[in-house]
Design a protein around this motif. Structure first.
Motif, mmCIF file in Angstrom:
data_model
loop_
_atom_site.group_PDB
_atom_site.id
_atom_site.type_symbol
_atom_site.label_atom_id
_atom_site.label_comp_id
_atom_site.label_asym_id
_atom_site.label_seq_id
_atom_site.Cartn_x
_atom_site.Cartn_y
_atom_site.Cartn_z
ATOM 1 N N ASN A 355 76.644 42.929 48.116
ATOM 2 C CA ASN A 355 75.449 43.043 48.949
ATOM 3 C C ASN A 355 74.580 41.821 48.709
ATOM 4 N N PHE A 356 73.899 41.403 49.744
ATOM 5 C CA PHE A 356 73.121 40.182 49.674
ATOM 6 C C PHE A 356 71.639 40.534 49.773
ATOM 7 N N ASP A 357 70.822 40.007 48.875
ATOM 8 C CA ASP A 357 69.374 40.205 48.950
ATOM 9 C C ASP A 357 68.774 39.038 49.745
ATOM 10 N N ASP A 358 68.290 39.352 50.953
ATOM 11 C CA ASP A 358 67.727 38.276 51.792
ATOM 12 C C ASP A 358 66.232 38.479 52.017
ATOM 13 N N SER A 359 65.566 39.110 51.014
ATOM 14 C CA SER A 359 64.141 39.430 51.205
ATOM 15 C C SER A 359 63.274 38.177 51.385
ATOM 16 N N ASN A 360 63.657 37.066 50.774
ATOM 17 C CA ASN A 360 62.839 35.846 50.936
ATOM 18 C C ASN A 360 62.875 35.335 52.370
ATOM 19 N N ALA A 361 64.049 35.368 52.992
ATOM 20 C CA ALA A 361 64.153 34.927 54.401
ATOM 21 C C ALA A 361 63.324 35.849 55.290
ATOM 22 N N ARG A 362 63.357 37.142 54.991
ATOM 23 C CA ARG A 362 62.590 38.105 55.801
ATOM 24 C C ARG A 362 61.088 37.867 55.628
ATOM 25 N N LYS A 363 60.705 37.532 54.422
ATOM 26 C CA LYS A 363 59.271 37.324 54.140
ATOM 27 C C LYS A 363 58.791 35.970 54.698
ATOM 28 N N ASP A 364 59.540 34.912 54.437
ATOM 29 C CA ASP A 364 59.044 33.561 54.749
ATOM 30 C C ASP A 364 59.075 33.235 56.238
ATOM 31 N N TRP A 365 60.195 33.514 56.905
ATOM 32 C CA TRP A 365 60.269 33.103 58.317
ATOM 33 C C TRP A 365 60.718 34.250 59.219
ATOM 34 N N SER A 366 60.408 35.493 58.720
ATOM 35 C CA SER A 366 60.565 36.719 59.519
ATOM 36 C C SER A 366 61.997 36.964 59.992
ATOM 37 N N TRP A 367 62.956 36.634 59.159
ATOM 38 C CA TRP A 367 64.362 36.915 59.502
ATOM 39 C C TRP A 367 64.572 38.435 59.657
ATOM 40 N N LYS A 368 65.319 38.788 60.699
ATOM 41 C CA LYS A 368 65.613 40.208 60.948
ATOM 42 C C LYS A 368 66.937 40.256 61.698
ATOM 43 N N HIS A 369 67.897 41.024 61.193
ATOM 44 C CA HIS A 369 69.171 41.108 61.918
ATOM 45 C C HIS A 369 69.095 42.178 63.008
ATOM 46 N N ASP A 370 69.935 42.032 64.035
ATOM 47 C CA ASP A 370 69.982 43.021 65.123
ATOM 48 C C ASP A 370 71.183 43.953 65.005
ATOM 49 N N TYR A 371 72.259 43.475 64.386
ATOM 50 C CA TYR A 371 73.525 44.224 64.416
ATOM 51 C C TYR A 371 73.858 44.839 63.060
#
Ligand SMILES: NC(=O)c1ccc[n+]([C@@H]2O[C@H](COP(=O)([O-])OP(=O)(O)OC[C@H]3O[C@@H](n4cnc5c(N)ncnc54)[C@H](O)[C@@H]3O)[C@@H](O)[C@H]2O)c1
Ligand SMILES: C[C@@H](O)[C@H](N)C(=O)O
Length: 394
Positions: A355-371
């Motif tokens: 599993n990958f922790d991508d919380s920094n991408a979500r926090k910094d530049w609002s990354w959000k997956h759709d699928y």
């Protein structure tokens, strides 16, 4: 013998006497960073671009093949994608062309493009091991963004270590130097494969132990570190995402460990049977291609001050072959899945994140997956059903 030149720094008006013009470029970097050229910086940066500039006769012809007259001066970036005929490049070119215009995005590779790709927009031959040719392409086409996709992936890299080392490491050095010399914004993808058996695997954070055991992984850690070094040392606008295994319907994977998750759809439609080369309980992070390409565009467009790091994990879902098969069997109950484990791929997968922790991408530049998994399977099934219908109709 190279000529000695006297160059005047645009920022501090110091006269530099040097064998080539790169010190001038370096002062350009300082200008970009709004810093003065001080003796402390001195001539050391010459090492960044110690390659000699010389006139290349190919300069004249390389531009002609893709209608340079059609380029217009706009605010849009002018993008070059290397290794663009693999699983991801054509889709990225399509997305970027929609946003920046067809002629502002040049796809390149060392392979011959299929005719639909050749006719869909600018394509050019570019071997990333040929430094002069790359530089010529960048200069002649006024490239401002470089997306560096050329690579040998994990499984194929283990089968040809010296080629993987050349393409993934020497090629990257060429790309970094050209990007630094010409002030390009540079995107280099990394991977879940940049982690190894001693990394935390569930979940794997952005910053932790990275001791991969494949040449692919070693080269990607090298790319992350070199890109970040050039960013801090020379102001290179380096941006990097660690992609999970990418799943796509209309392009084929190029020899990785996660390829099974694409092949299962092809085989399900072709024969109703699939033999998986990983164990049923091998859990890996995965992503649908549309999410991956959108993330790439988003991080490239993100204002620099939102990026607290230059290398980010991105994630969408995480599943095992058994879970993927079960989701597929909800709609194709007749699908038969068997397992014949490939020891090389299994060893690689067992050393990678689950599993990958991508919380920094979500926090910094609002990354959000759709699928997530159900949407991924439905989308792939829709594509293959339409494709199968069309094939039957023709
Ligand atoms: N597809 C994935 O699941 C995935 C996951 C993580 C990271 N990535 C990264 O994304 C990038 C693109 O991946 P992909 O799946 O499209 O790869 P791919 O293997 O499908 O394509 C790579 C391309 O590089 C080209 N290439 C090889 N040697 C070259 C050279 N000397 N000069 C120029 N081009 C050369 C190949 O012809 C090929 O078209 C790679 O850097 C890869 O590491 C991919
Ligand atoms: C995960 C990624 O880097 C690639 N698909 C591979 O398996 O090698």
């Amino acid at each position: 013998m190279p000529l000695s030149l006297v160059l005047i720094c645009q920022v501090c008006t110091t006269q530099h006497k040097h064998k080539n013009s790169f010190v001038f470029k370096f002062c350009g970097f300082l200008k970009l960073r709004n810093t003065r050229c001080t003796p402390a910086y001195g001539c050391q940066p010459l090492t960044v671009a110690a390659r000699n500039i010389s006139f290349s006769p190919r300069q004249v012809t390389s531009d002609a093949s893709f209608h340079s007259a059609s380029f217009s001066d706009t605010d849009h970036p002018r993008v070059l994608i290397t290794g663009g005929l693999g699983q991801l490049g054509v889709g990225l070119a399509k997305l970027l062309r929609k946003r920046f215009g067809k002629y502002n995005v040049i796809l390149s590779d060392i392979r011959k493009p299929p005719s639909n790709v050749f006719h869909s927009g600018p394509f050019i031959y570019a071997d990333i091991l040929d430094y002069k040719n790359l530089r010529e392409i960048v200069v002649n086409n006024r490239i401002t963004w470089l997306v560096h996709y050329s690579a040998l992936l994990s499984a194929i890299g283990e089968a040809n270590v010296s080629l993987a080392r050349a393409v993934n490491i020497t090629g990257l050095h060429n790309i970094l130097d050209i990007a630094a010399e010409h002030g390009l914004r540079l995107f280099v993808p990394s991977t879940i494969g940049a982690f190894g058996p001693t990394s935390p695997r569930n979940p794997t954070p952005d910053v932790c132990v990275q001791r991969p055991r494949t040449i692919y992984g070693v080269s990607k850690v090298h790319a992350e570190l070199m890109g970040e070094y050039y960013h801090h040392r020379y102001g290179l606008d380096f941006r990097c995402l660690r992609y999970p295994g990418i799943i796509s319907a209309d392009s084929n994977p190029g020899g990785g460990t996660t390829d099974y998750a694409v092949q299962i759809f092809h085989d399900a439609f072709k024969s109703g049977k699939f033999e998986c080369n990983l164990k049923p309980d091998t859990r890996l992070p995965m992503m649908y291609i549309d999410d991956c390409l959108r993330a790439t565009l988003e991080v490239m467009e993100a204002p620099a001050d939102t990026l607290s790091m230059r290398t980010y994990n991105i994630n969408a879902m995480s599943f095992t072959p058994e879970e993927l098969a079960q989701e597929l069997q909800k709609q194709m109950p007749e699908l038969e899945v068997t397992y014949d484990v490939d020891l090389v791929r299994q060893a690689i997968a067992d050393s990678w994140p689950m599993n990958f922790d991508d919380s920094n991408a979500r926090k910094d530049w609002s990354w959000k997956h759709d699928y997530d998994l159900p949407e991924l399977v439905q989308t792939m099934l829709n594509y293959f059903s339409t494709d199968a219908c069309l094939a039957r109709a023709n």
